[in-house]
Each structure stands twice: as structure tokens, then as C-alpha cells.
Design an enzyme around this catalytic site. Structure first.
Site, short mmCIF file in Angstrom:
data_model
loop_
_atom_site.label_atom_id
_atom_site.label_comp_id
_atom_site.label_asym_id
_atom_site.label_seq_id
_atom_site.Cartn_x
_atom_site.Cartn_y
_atom_site.Cartn_z
N ASP A 272 -0.30 -4.12 -20.76
CA ASP A 272 0.76 -5.09 -20.43
C ASP A 272 0.59 -5.63 -19.01
O ASP A 272 1.07 -6.73 -18.70
CB ASP A 272 2.14 -4.43 -20.55
CG ASP A 272 2.62 -4.32 -22.00
OD1 ASP A 272 2.08 -5.03 -22.87
OD2 ASP A 272 3.54 -3.52 -22.25
N HIS B 94 -8.44 7.43 -0.79
CA HIS B 94 -7.32 6.95 0.00
C HIS B 94 -6.07 6.78 -0.88
O HIS B 94 -5.24 7.68 -0.94
CB HIS B 94 -7.74 5.65 0.69
CG HIS B 94 -6.80 5.15 1.72
ND1 HIS B 94 -7.17 4.32 2.74
CD2 HIS B 94 -5.48 5.37 1.89
CE1 HIS B 94 -6.13 4.04 3.50
NE2 HIS B 94 -5.10 4.68 3.00
N HIS C 181 0.88 5.77 -0.84
CA HIS C 181 0.16 7.00 -1.16
C HIS C 181 0.90 7.69 -2.30
O HIS C 181 1.08 8.90 -2.29
CB HIS C 181 0.06 7.93 0.05
CG HIS C 181 -0.83 7.42 1.14
ND1 HIS C 181 -1.58 8.24 1.94
CD2 HIS C 181 -1.11 6.17 1.56
CE1 HIS C 181 -2.26 7.50 2.83
NE2 HIS C 181 -1.99 6.26 2.61
N HIS D 57 0.86 -1.19 0.00
CA HIS D 57 0.00 0.00 0.00
C HIS D 57 0.89 1.23 0.00
O HIS D 57 1.83 1.33 0.78
CB HIS D 57 -0.89 0.00 1.24
CG HIS D 57 -1.61 1.29 1.46
ND1 HIS D 57 -2.35 1.89 0.47
CD2 HIS D 57 -1.71 2.10 2.55
CE1 HIS D 57 -2.87 3.02 0.94
NE2 HIS D 57 -2.50 3.16 2.19
#
Lengths: 229, 229, 229, 229
Positions: free
Chosen positions: A119, A168, A96, A94
Site C-alpha cells: 500500500d 543507522h 531511530h 529521520h
């Protein structure tokens, strides 16, 4: 315990820094030892330049710390939701990262505007719906995983190895954490290109399905011809 | 005098350079020794690569130089206004970082478009009103502080640790100058993401209050769970 | 075999990395030994930091590997189409560089908005039409070359040393592979400038033909005055 | 001859590279030895990493080479026009830096959107009109100078130390070539900020004259308080 996976998870986290995808302690990467049912994940809020394999936190698939004195990343429950969703997922990342987060904040999926995208993805990089207040207030991180899986629907997670969480940022996954980091780098690049694409041509459309499939299956599946045998 | 604060203020100024937030002699950072009522601030117009702790200027809270042969940063009076506004402010930073300055020039607050933003701000990064000609002509730098405090209103300064000054650029603050620099880096990143967010979706809206609060209070206040204990 | 061309082709591929035009194993560069009718090209999917001249693959102009154990780049057939189109083409480069790819994804040619552009191109950087499903399904890479040549029309390839392939990205060429890389760097810069130009002025128009010709022929052809004799 | 000016001009050219303002052999910087009536300028088309002070070309104010075996930059005549326009101009710089060139290509002046801008310019960074075909065809580089001076009008050149040439890019000048390079860096930054400003707020307006004057005269003229005495 899990020395080699600890090392791989640390390296994955450091690669996020080297690729410019994280600021300060943003972002987290984890890997799964599926046989043991154990997750190795970055600790929460520890500066990257101080991290060693020993700082990685080992938890079970209920999120309980099995080894380590540090708190795991706050997003652990989202990672676990992905591990439980498919037997093929072995790593979750994860970030940002700037451009991908902008698409998540805009609440828009990243359309498949070109072959670079095809791709890696067989269609758009999807965006979840916004979580409801109830989903946010209780078990927020687990519900983030629920929102991702809801948007995946009946697809196997590896057939769509990334998603934007509304408001988010991107979550990415793969057979290994190393693959998941690779995907995180690609998603950031696709997000940047797509942002510029719609600025240059607000009416830009996704590429034809024939071109999408040609590129996707040059690199993926039984008929792939890209790379070395 | 105040050797350790001098070193911290110098380091804060150099960190602005390393993070790419300043060009040439742009920008300034200061720290407060509240017990002594003394401010340590960067000198005006001295190249960063020549600065040592000894170049930092020490002034009182009326802006009078107490130690040092150099002129303090021209923006000293704005820093002092912030120190006087709240007993919790211990450091102030001002930059002309590219993206944040663009929002200031556009005269728009940076909306809370995502969780990255909510991790640091409990709402938008506000923008002041333009100063009146009279405020500009006399005691301009002090009036810049007045404009910031007017926009803060009844909030404690630390509850909103940055603001855009209309047509000028960001001012950031914190309990220490090190924290203020951290905030300056974050504000620049939020400004970049928000710029792209509205390009991707001109109708983008701030995230829901529930999501904003969840993220904000994961990192701030008595119920925080982010980082290590 | 072709040691010096192998070294030049490797160097050209590495220069793409240094200039920030490729991510991972994206992109490919090749050079032609016209007398021998042999192409030296980057292998498919091999990390740049592991490549040596010995990894370069040598093929004939029908795409058959003549020397080397690795698979050539998947785009080989497109390169060959360009070599066969003009006796003056000695090098071909393909990238997915960010800004140029955005124009390709937008399906728009890059207009000749300024003298930087005119220094290199005598008009727009063209974009091909999208390939038909039939062209994509069979002999896709060769048909990509066909699409490029169709858009070139009767022009000699060196008179227009780059083109955007619709929904894909830029192909660039030149008398040598070193020149083709230089052009790839320029095309990326022109794409970035043009993207910002239309953001600043959506009604921006190409420069006058007189200015375009003055700049182009300061650098190209018999009347050139740029550089050293 | 003019060893110290040769060294300063070389250093100015290299600074353009370090600041990211030039690609390949783009850009040129020159300095004037006014007493001698001699210009020291970068040679045309020589790679920056090979340049030494000895490569700098010395010409008179009619553009005739007085010392050196290399051709001077093709833009020499534009530099000379600026030197002849004001007794205070001692250095000239021309780049194709990305953001400033985009404004030149858009044919728009850069409005004074903020105090960063006002610190350096007392108003917009102007853009010339497009040259007529006749001006382009004969004595093009000299006529570029004429177009700049026409737009300057009755102002002394140093009161407005940069201008965008329509469809081309920025020219900057100053009392010395070192100052002119500094201005070139600033113009690029102002261009980037202004591009983002109008994206964030298409209705953005220049700052009030009172604020512009306050900032400008904090740094310039008899009442300046910025920097050290």
C-alpha cells in the site's frame, strides 16, 4: 518568517513523540519552502516538551542558518541532499524507531511481505551500503545523503519515500513534512511485521508482483480507488 | 541533610517507573555528595508511590546509615564500589529492565550494532563474568562491584557508563544520578534493538570503527557538535 | 436508515482503534441488515476521529451505494462474499493487526497451541492460498472472498469465524459486527502467543484433540458451562 | 458474608486487568477463608468493569455455591485443589497472560536464568505434563489441579508459588490472593525475559546455584535482608 511551515514542522516533530518513534531528543523533521529555497528544521538536542515554533531553525540549501539562534539538527545536510535530489520532496524525517533501526542495523532491506507494505512501497524498503571510512570522516551527514541517493539510483525520490541507512536508521520523505511523518510511522510498523514474519517463516517470500501492484495502485497514481474523491 | 540531592534521587527513582524500567520495588538509584562522602539511596522494598524525599537513606562510603530509619537498598555496596572507583561518578542506577536483563541472562555483551548505540557507548555494553560461588557467598553486593570494575579494567568508569552483570541485569552510572537514569533508559532501548537485530540477521556485525567514532564524538568530548553551545 | 446498525458499526470501528488493531485508516468493519439486504460499512480512508454514524455507507448486496455520499471501504466486496456465504454471518471485520498480519505474511495458519485458542476456534486459524495473478487483476476484492470461502470449504462460516488472507491479513466475522470485533482482538492475541510459542519451542505441537474439544465446548454449543445462564 | 475477602478478591481481579494480564473475561482470582472453609471467587464470564464485591461467588471446598446467584469461574475446582493441598495457600490466580502462556504452550518450564527469577522462585517455574484424554474428559478442572500437585510432588505449594499448565497457562498462588496476583505479574515478566534470553543465546543456562540461593534467601526465609523490618 515561514510561520506556517514552522508550525507544521514543530507539529511533525511532536507527532514523532506521540507515535512512540523517538526517545529523548532523537529524531528530526524538516520542511522545505521551495520557492524561497529555505529549510525549516528542528534544533539539535532541545527537549521536545520545550519546543515552540520559534525554536525551529531556518537555513538555506547550503545549510547556513538564516534565522534562529539555535544550531540546526546535526542531520541537516542529509535532509538537504534529499531536497536537492527531487523537485517533489518537501519534507524529510529521520528517526531511530526501534524496529526500523533493527533492520538498518541488520543491514537488510525490508522485503515487501504483504499488502500493508505494498500500500505504501512499490517494492522493498531499501537499505544503503555502509559508508566508507572516507565518507564518514569528511562531510559525513552530506555523504549519508549521497549514499541514499546512490541507492535510489534513477528513481524519483517520491517513488520510494523511505530508506534505511546501514547501521543507522530510517530516513523518510514526502511532498510535505506531514506526509514524511506518516511514512515514518508506516515504516516502523512494516519493520515490526517483517521481523515477526521471518521469525514465523524464515523462508517467507515477498508477495507476487500482481498483488503488490494491485494494492499499490489502489492507493497511488491515476487509477487509485482508495479514499474519497 | 542533603535536601536537594534527596529530591534528585527520589525523582530519579520515580523516572525509572515512568519509563517502564521497573516493576514493583525493583531497581534502585543513588546519588553521591562527594565533598561530604555521603550517599543518598532509595530504601529497600518501599513502594514507589509512597516514597518521599524523607524516605531516602543517607549512608557513608562504608555503607553505614547516617540518617534515616529505613534500610538502604540491598545493592548499596555495589553503588559504593562505583563511587570509589572514579572521582567522576556521581550517580548509580540499577534496574531489571526487560531487554537489558535478557542480555545479562544470556551472558552476552550488547554489540555496538548502530549509531544509536555509538551515540552513547564507545564500543559494546560489556557483561561481567559470572561471580564465583565464594564471591557470591560473602560480601556478594560488594563483589558485584568488584566484578564490574574488573571488567572495566583500566578505563575510567565514565568512559563506559553501563555494564550488564552476568545473570543479573544492568548497572548504569554517570556524573549525576539524573544522567545515570538517562543511560538506563538508553541501555534498555539498545538492548531491545540489538535483540531484534540478531533475529533479523544472526550474522550482524558491529558498525565500522570510523562510523562509531564519528557518532560518538559528535556527542562527546571536545569536538562535539550535537546539541546547543 | 438503519440508525442503530450505523451506530453499532461505527462503535465497532472505533473499538478496533481502542484495542490497538489499526493504524491511521487501516481496517474496516461492517454489519448486515439481513432482512433488508443492506450492508452498513465504514467509508474508505476517512480518519477514525472524524467519523460519525452519518459517515457510514449503506450498500446493497451487490455493492451499490444506497445511502451516503462517501465511497465505501475498498474491501466491501470481500465482506459481501461472507454475508452471502452463510445466513448466520451478520458482521465482518478486517484489520492489519501486527501479529496476525505477520502470520498471514508468513503464509502459515495459526496452530491451535493452547486452550486460549481452543476457547474460540475448533482448530487452526486457517490461511488462504495466495490468489492467482488473474484473481488479483480482475475483481480482486470479490476474489479475496472467494479464496476465503474456498478455504472454508463445506464448513459454515460461523464454525470458523476468522481466516488469514495470504500475504494480506486477518478477516473475522460473527453473528454481529460486535462479535466480529471481539474475534479480531482474540485472533491478534492468539497470533502473538503462537509467534512466541514457536520461538520457545520450534517443535511445539497443537494441543490434544480431547483438550481442544473440552475447552471449545465449555464455551460453545449446547453443553457450554462458561459464563452465566 | 466475608465482605473484606470479597473486596480483596475483587481488587485482585481488577489488578490483573490493570497489569495487562487479562483480555475480556479471561483470568480468575479467588481467596480462601480457611477457618470457614469458604472460597470467594470471580463469577464466570462477567465483564470486569461491571464487577462489584457483591458479584463475587462464595462456595464451599466441594465447589457448592453457598452465597451468590452467579456461576463461579469454571476453574473453581483447580483453585480448590490448591487450597486443599497446603494449609498455607490462601489465594489462587489463573491468567492467560501472553508470555507465560507461550511457555505453557511450548510445553517448557521457565528456567531460572537470572536473579530476578531467583528472587521469587527457588528453581524453574515448572510445567505440568499434558493431561491424558481421560483426565480431560471427566472432572477436567479438578484434574488440572491433580496435574499441578503431581508436578509439585512433595514440595509445599508455597515453596513454588506458580506453575504452567501444559497447553494452557499459568496458575499462581500465595498466602493471600493479593500475593498470588503479585506472583502472576512476576511470572509474566520472567516469561518475557526468558523468551528473549534464549533468543539472544540459545545455549543460555540457569544461573549457578550459589547465586540463585543468595538472591532467593535475601528475600525469603529467616535470613532475609530485603525490605524493611
Amino acid at each position: 518568517m515561514l510561520e506556517s511551515l514552522r508550525a507544521e514542522v514543530l507539529e511533525a516533530n511532536l507527532e514523532l513523540v506521540r507515535r512512540g518513534l523517538v526517545l529523548y531528543t532523537f529524531g528530526n523533521a524538516s520542511g522545505l519552502a521551495r520557492a524561497e529555497g529555505l529549510v525549516v528544521i528542528k534544533p539539535s538536542g532541545v527537549p521536545y516538551n520545550e519546543m515552540t515554533p520559534a525554536h525551529m531553525v531556518v537555513t538555506d540549501l547550503k545549510g547556513r542558518v538564516v534565522e534562529g539562534n539555535l544550531r540546526p539538527s546535526t542531520d541537516l545536510a542529509t535532509h538537504i541532499a534529499l531536497y536537492l535530489s527531487s523537485p517533489r520532496v518537501g519534507g524529510v524525517v529521520h528517526t531511530h524507531s526501534r524496529h526500523a533501526t533493527a533492520w538498518a542495523q541488520a543491514g537488510r532491506e525490508i522485503p515487501c511481505f504483504g499488502t500493508t507494505h505494498a500500500d505504501y512501497f512499490h517494492g522493498a524498503v531499501p537499505v544503503t551500503e555502509a559508508l566508507s571510512p572516507a565518507e564518514v570522516e569528511t562531510a559525513y551527514e552530506a555523504n549519508t545523503g549521497v549514499a541514499i541517493l546512490r541507492t535510489l539510483g534513477t528513481r524519483d525520490a517520491l517513488s520510494c519515500p523511505a530508506m534505511l541507512v546501514h547501521g543507522h536508521g530510517p530516513f523518510c520523505w514526502g511532498a510535505t513534512v506531514t506526509e514524511a511523518v506518516h511514512t515514518a510511522v508506516i515504516v516502523e510498523e512494516l519493520a515490526a511485521m517483517a521481523w515477526m514474519t521471518i521469525a514465523i517463516n524464515p523462508a517467507a517470500t515477498p508477495i507476487a508482483l500482481s498483488l503488490r501492484d494491485k494494492h499499490h495502485f489502489r492507493k497511488h497514481g491515476a487509477t487509485a480507488t482508495y479514499g474519497q474523491k
